[in-house]
Design an enzyme around this catalytic site. Structure first.
Site, PDB file in Angstrom:
ATOM      1  N   ASP A   1       0.806  -1.207   0.000  1.00 27.32           N
ATOM      2  CA  ASP A   1       0.000   0.000   0.000  1.00 27.32           C
ATOM      3  C   ASP A   1       0.841   1.259   0.000  1.00 27.32           C
ATOM      4  O   ASP A   1       0.495   2.236  -0.622  1.00 27.32           O
ATOM      5  CB  ASP A   1      -0.937  -0.017   1.213  1.00 27.32           C
ATOM      6  CG  ASP A   1      -1.918  -1.159   1.113  1.00 27.32           C
ATOM      7  OD1 ASP A   1      -2.829  -1.053   0.283  1.00 27.32           O
ATOM      8  OD2 ASP A   1      -1.748  -2.159   1.798  1.00 27.32           O
TER       9      ASP A   1
ATOM     10  N   HIS B   1       5.673  20.809   5.934  1.00 32.75           N
ATOM     11  CA  HIS B   1       4.224  20.994   5.770  1.00 32.75           C
ATOM     12  C   HIS B   1       3.527  19.641   5.817  1.00 32.75           C
ATOM     13  O   HIS B   1       4.180  18.602   5.830  1.00 32.75           O
ATOM     14  CB  HIS B   1       3.913  21.744   4.467  1.00 32.75           C
ATOM     15  CG  HIS B   1       4.276  20.984   3.220  1.00 32.75           C
ATOM     16  ND1 HIS B   1       5.578  20.827   2.797  1.00 32.75           N
ATOM     17  CD2 HIS B   1       3.506  20.331   2.306  1.00 32.75           C
ATOM     18  CE1 HIS B   1       5.597  20.122   1.685  1.00 32.75           C
ATOM     19  NE2 HIS B   1       4.363  19.800   1.361  1.00 32.75           N
TER      20      HIS B   1
ATOM     21  N   HIS C   1       1.562  17.630   3.855  1.00 33.46           N
ATOM     22  CA  HIS C   1       1.152  16.717   2.774  1.00 33.46           C
ATOM     23  C   HIS C   1       1.678  15.305   3.024  1.00 33.46           C
ATOM     24  O   HIS C   1       2.733  15.124   3.627  1.00 33.46           O
ATOM     25  CB  HIS C   1       1.669  17.228   1.429  1.00 33.46           C
ATOM     26  CG  HIS C   1       0.797  18.287   0.820  1.00 33.46           C
ATOM     27  ND1 HIS C   1       1.293  19.281   0.013  1.00 33.46           N
ATOM     28  CD2 HIS C   1      -0.540  18.504   0.895  1.00 33.46           C
ATOM     29  CE1 HIS C   1       0.296  20.067  -0.380  1.00 33.46           C
ATOM     30  NE2 HIS C   1      -0.825  19.618   0.152  1.00 33.46           N
TER      31      HIS C   1
ATOM     32  N   GLU D   1      12.983  22.654  -4.118  1.00 39.65           N
ATOM     33  CA  GLU D   1      12.101  21.695  -4.788  1.00 39.65           C
ATOM     34  C   GLU D   1      12.038  21.941  -6.292  1.00 39.65           C
ATOM     35  O   GLU D   1      12.254  23.060  -6.764  1.00 39.65           O
ATOM     36  CB  GLU D   1      10.701  21.721  -4.161  1.00 39.65           C
ATOM     37  CG  GLU D   1       9.873  22.950  -4.538  1.00 39.65           C
ATOM     38  CD  GLU D   1       8.523  22.564  -5.153  1.00 39.65           C
ATOM     39  OE1 GLU D   1       8.473  21.594  -5.931  1.00 39.65           O
ATOM     40  OE2 GLU D   1       7.527  23.254  -4.845  1.00 39.65           O
TER      41      GLU D   1
ATOM     42  N   ALA E   1      -8.386  17.367   0.538  1.00 39.32           N
ATOM     43  CA  ALA E   1      -8.857  17.827   1.841  1.00 39.32           C
ATOM     44  C   ALA E   1      -7.876  18.814   2.463  1.00 39.32           C
ATOM     45  O   ALA E   1      -8.274  19.736   3.180  1.00 39.32           O
ATOM     46  CB  ALA E   1      -9.054  16.623   2.771  1.00 39.32           C
TER      47      ALA E   1
ATOM     48  N   HIS F   1       3.042  24.121  -6.703  1.00 43.64           N
ATOM     49  CA  HIS F   1       4.495  24.086  -6.890  1.00 43.64           C
ATOM     50  C   HIS F   1       4.921  25.147  -7.897  1.00 43.64           C
ATOM     51  O   HIS F   1       4.321  25.266  -8.975  1.00 43.64           O
ATOM     52  CB  HIS F   1       4.932  22.710  -7.387  1.00 43.64           C
ATOM     53  CG  HIS F   1       4.619  21.600  -6.436  1.00 43.64           C
ATOM     54  ND1 HIS F   1       5.417  21.300  -5.360  1.00 43.64           N
ATOM     55  CD2 HIS F   1       3.579  20.731  -6.380  1.00 43.64           C
ATOM     56  CE1 HIS F   1       4.891  20.282  -4.696  1.00 43.64           C
ATOM     57  NE2 HIS F   1       3.773  19.918  -5.290  1.00 43.64           N
TER      58      HIS F   1
ATOM     59  N   ASP G   1       2.718  -3.004   4.067  1.00 46.33           N
ATOM     60  CA  ASP G   1       1.581  -3.805   3.663  1.00 46.33           C
ATOM     61  C   ASP G   1       0.390  -3.358   4.485  1.00 46.33           C
ATOM     62  O   ASP G   1       0.355  -3.629   5.679  1.00 46.33           O
ATOM     63  CB  ASP G   1       1.936  -5.253   4.011  1.00 46.33           C
ATOM     64  CG  ASP G   1       1.109  -6.239   3.245  1.00 46.33           C
ATOM     65  OD1 ASP G   1       0.051  -5.858   2.732  1.00 46.33           O
ATOM     66  OD2 ASP G   1       1.538  -7.405   3.169  1.00 46.33           O
TER      67      ASP G   1
END
Lengths: 549, 549
Positions: free
Chosen positions: B48, B71, B73, B193, B230, B365, B440
């Protein structure tokens, strides 16, 4: 069946891109249009191809008169080898399309037993109930045909895949005058493709790609690698011309590229001057600025030539820093990740990679204005939009309404839903069997749903085989059970879990007083399954094997 | 280790989007920045999540001083529950980011044992070897921080994920004055980034989405369904405002939407008037033109709210013809097929679906001009581009060169490759262990490679279990073997094949004169494997089980 019956339905191509197969029934005659395959996604484990379910056609085999193929793309011919093993039907197609079909039949050793009939845009086929004629249409492969069925109730037109390219490469324009003549008094029904019904404007001309290719070839200083679909012969012609203009030689890499180019040259669709083509070994002796490599793998396919080059697996040819690599295609939805992997590997080798919106690709499918032009030329009473996801068929209906087709006269069908015409009026009330047939590696046969479900479970959570020997008289275990785990947990790291399972196996067979192997299997499966799910949230396949001795 | 050593490396985030984890070693102190997860693709069966391999950090656990999170995310916090089980490290993050981390830790029952320290853009953390300060940065989630490490050799700046939005929602602009001050005398190294390094121009402002949302809300006649991430609280604020302006009420649908919105309201990042929110049951009593449903599932996730709505699996709420559905996101590469399936299902329900390039999404971004502005503000001697596929890191280097950074001073690293600074000069010569750890189902543990290889084989071609009972004295079979097939062929359709296999099993054990079960297993595997491959081109897993009685 009433006198002069007429029906249209799809066995593939509705609510999907791929495995196109359309059927027209005119009284007793059945005509099949196209026989495509679609590639299986990762959710169908070990399945390579999906082809239409042809149960209904097999049940009415004696009525089938022809399989007519509009053009040679995989989503229109890929199902032929599979279907021919079940339905012996004569195949009608154009010169180039037949060349590609023959290639495929040779591979599957089916060429000898198949009746292939060459047609062109001037052909006229006479059947008891109807006459069939054709018109030339433009697409991203040569020699495409639209089809006209002249029936007692009126004319049915099938567009094939098309765009209108007014400045095509190789004089392969859509024959707009013939189409105007066909549509002049209007037609009963238009069966028209919908792939780009979401895109506003008109598809750009293939010539645009040629201009951009020449620019890129002129700027390139070292070797050029370029990838496109092998079947896009007109684009390959433009690559050939850019190669000649920049005094380079051309190497073909990848089996389908070599095969399809051979067919295209043999049949007169591609002109490559003698001595332009060199093989990989000869190319090694040329200066980098003299080499163009045209290769397969534009969709990032891991086994194709470009992915092999990008990961350094191609022994006799390498991508070096400052070589140029051109993607003369766009990724097909679903292939983005694979393509992006290959682009990354190429950057890593130091290549100058030209990809994305660099003008090296135009679509072969008409945009909204192309579709509206087709509708305007044909003036159909009814429209059956085909060849698209639902939203594309839906948008195609909106386009048809905007040029005067009655909204209620547009039938958005699912595969298997039949439109029947009675006295030239259409209605949709019945269905025939339709669905997907999974093919496990090309040619070896079907994959059943139950096998796929098993694979899914094995793939997610693996399996446990539990072997228990019991006394055949009283059902008592003769030894501690043996548990073998594959794809579930790594045995060395899960000794505790496996010991616990062994205890559970013994306690679940304890109540049995005789060798009731079925009952024991059931009891073990239930007890062990529950325990494992509670402990790990997993549901491996559990196979208890009870041996009574 | 020499005096005043300084080193930078990534354990995740190089040549990939996802599982970000960067490390700065300043003499004896180790600082970790971010701890992300990435979603596994279909090729990793039953896996997963993928998180960074932290073996190296575990080996140096005593030197780790902090995990600083830029942050909230998933690709920056998703690995925290897994890593915390192996490394007990204090976590520093901003008010909102901590809220999301706490949500995650609660779920994994790890909240009580974790030291969480709140910081903001004015915080200053004193460690033995360095001081750490922060600056406010704009991104698609509130409360993002850039980080400055003040070391003996110079300043190291980590940008976090960022864009420059001069008209942000909720006053969350990048603090350009503070950044200018930090960079005024130049910095030693910038860790920046690279996600949108391929895209020319400047990222559009979030305000643009607000304007388009209001237009769409005004035009909508029936219910409105809208989906976004969300965590994109500023976009949700704009949805709230459009809801108020059009006199509608707001329903939240989907677990993560409800959870994250609660955190955002509690912590003051989202203002929703009392009585605007209604639950699904109340919404059923409202007129369609009074309802907005804000739901999860913007990436087409099959189990999320929008997919359930689209396929009619959401019991208490339905999408009706002429309802409006707005996708206020773009598909992340790899999700295109899932998203397109949901769009299609919604069209099928008759909804007016707004998707694609409708101006309902802007990236969080920075594009090329944003990245160049950052480089210009910071004036770094060295650049380490992070957070991108190789080609993005590569393009970021080109951008850096264009604004005056020496090309040789840009280090494009792989995960694990270390840049060492000595007397403020950088070199890359050594590596630390880095890689992927497969998880998993969230929280239940790692998946070993050997287990994955087994699953792959099981998934492709299934398996055969062959059970043979033999005499323990002379090794002679006591009965015909029993062959169980799962995921390979459907037993009912392959009786001939299975009989053939039984014969082969018997003939391959015939030469044995004693109960050499290991030898027999080997012989059976070889003989049966070869036969099956020749007959079917498949390689199922073969498990011979020999029972000597």
């Amino acid at each position: 069946m009433t006198e002069s019956s007429l029906a249209i339905y799809a066995l593939g191509g509705m609510n999907e891109i791929g495995k196109n197969m359309y059927v027209i029934e005119c009284e007793e005659d059945i005509f099949i249009i196209d026989c495509g395959a679609k590639f299986a996604n990762n959710n169908l484990l070990g399945v390579d191809l999906i082809v239409p379910d042809i149960t209904y056609l097999q049940q009415h085999q004696d009525r089938i008169r022809a399989l007519i193929v509009t053009h040679g793309h995989e989503d229109h011919i890929g199902g032929i080898p599979y279907v021919l093993q079940r339905l012996n039907v004569p195949i009608y197609a154009s010169h180039f399309t037949l060349g590609l079909i023959e290639l495929k039949l040779k591979e599957h050793k089916l060429l000898r037993d198949t009746q292939l009939i060459e047609i062109d845009e001037n052909s006229s086929l006479q059947f008891t109930t109807s006459t069939i004629s054709f018109f030339q249409i433009n697409h991203s492969i040569p020699d495409c045909l639209g089809i006209v069925f002249h029936t007692a109730q009126g004319k049915i037109v099938h567009t094939g895949d098309f765009k209108f390219d007014f400045t095509p490469v190789n004089d392969s324009a859509s024959d707009i005058h013939k189409m105007a003549a066909i549509g002049e008094q209007g037609i009963l029904a238009l069966i028209s493709e919908s792939t780009n019904a979401e895109r506003p404007g008109m598809t750009p001309s293939e010539q645009l790609v040629g201009d951009n290719l020449k620019d890129a070839f002129t700027k390139a200083t070292n070797k050029i690698f370029i990838t496109t679909f092998a079947s896009n012969v007109n684009r390959i012609q433009q690559i050939v011309e850019a190669t000649i203009e920049t005094n380079r030689r051309l190497v073909l890499l990848g089996r389908s590229m070599v095969n399809v180019v051979s067919v295209a040259i043999e049949r007169g669709y591609l002109r490559i001057p003698h001595r332009l083509l060199v093989d990989v070994r000869e190319a090694q002796h040329l200066a980098p600025e003299q080499v163009v490599v045209l290769c397969t793998g534009s969709q990032g396919e891991p086994l194709a030539a470009l992915a092999r080059l990008a990961s350094g697996r191609q022994r006799d040819l390498q991508v070096h820093p400052d070589d140029t690599v051109i993607f003369a295609t766009s990724p097909i939805p679903g292939n983005e990740k694979n393509v992006s992997k290959v682009i990354d590997d190429l950057f890593y080798l130091g290549a100058n990679v030209i990809y994305g919106s660099a003008g090296m690709h135009v679509s072969g499918h008409g945009y909204q204005e192309d579709l509206k032009l087709m509708l305007t030329l044909m003036k159909p009473k009814y429209l059956i939009p085909i060849h698209g996801e639902y939203r594309m068929l839906y948008k195609h209906r909106e386009l048809a309404k905007s040029v005067g087709v009655e909204g209620n006269n547009v039938f958005i069908l699912k595969n298997g839903e039949v439109v029947d015409f009675i006295h030239s009026a259409a209605q949709q009330t019945r269905t025939v069997q339709a669905g997907e047939t999974y093919v496990d590696r090309v040619g070896t046969g079907e994959v059943e749903n139950i096998v796929l479900r098993d694979r899914q479970q094995l793939a997610e959570d693996g399996m446990l085989v539990i072997v228990l020997t019991i006394n055949q008289e009283n059902g008592q275990p003769l030894a501690s059970p043996d548990t073998i785990s594959r794809g579930f947990v790594y045995a060395k790291n899960a000794e505790g879990l496996l010991l616990e399972i062994n205890d559970l196996v013994l306690s679940s067979v304890q109540p049995f007083k005789d060798a009731n192997t079925r009952g024991m299997q059931h009891a073990i499966k239930k007890a062990v399954g529950q325990y494992i799910f509670t402990a790990t949230r997993k549901k491996p396949m559990i196979l208890p094997i009870i041996i009574a001795v």
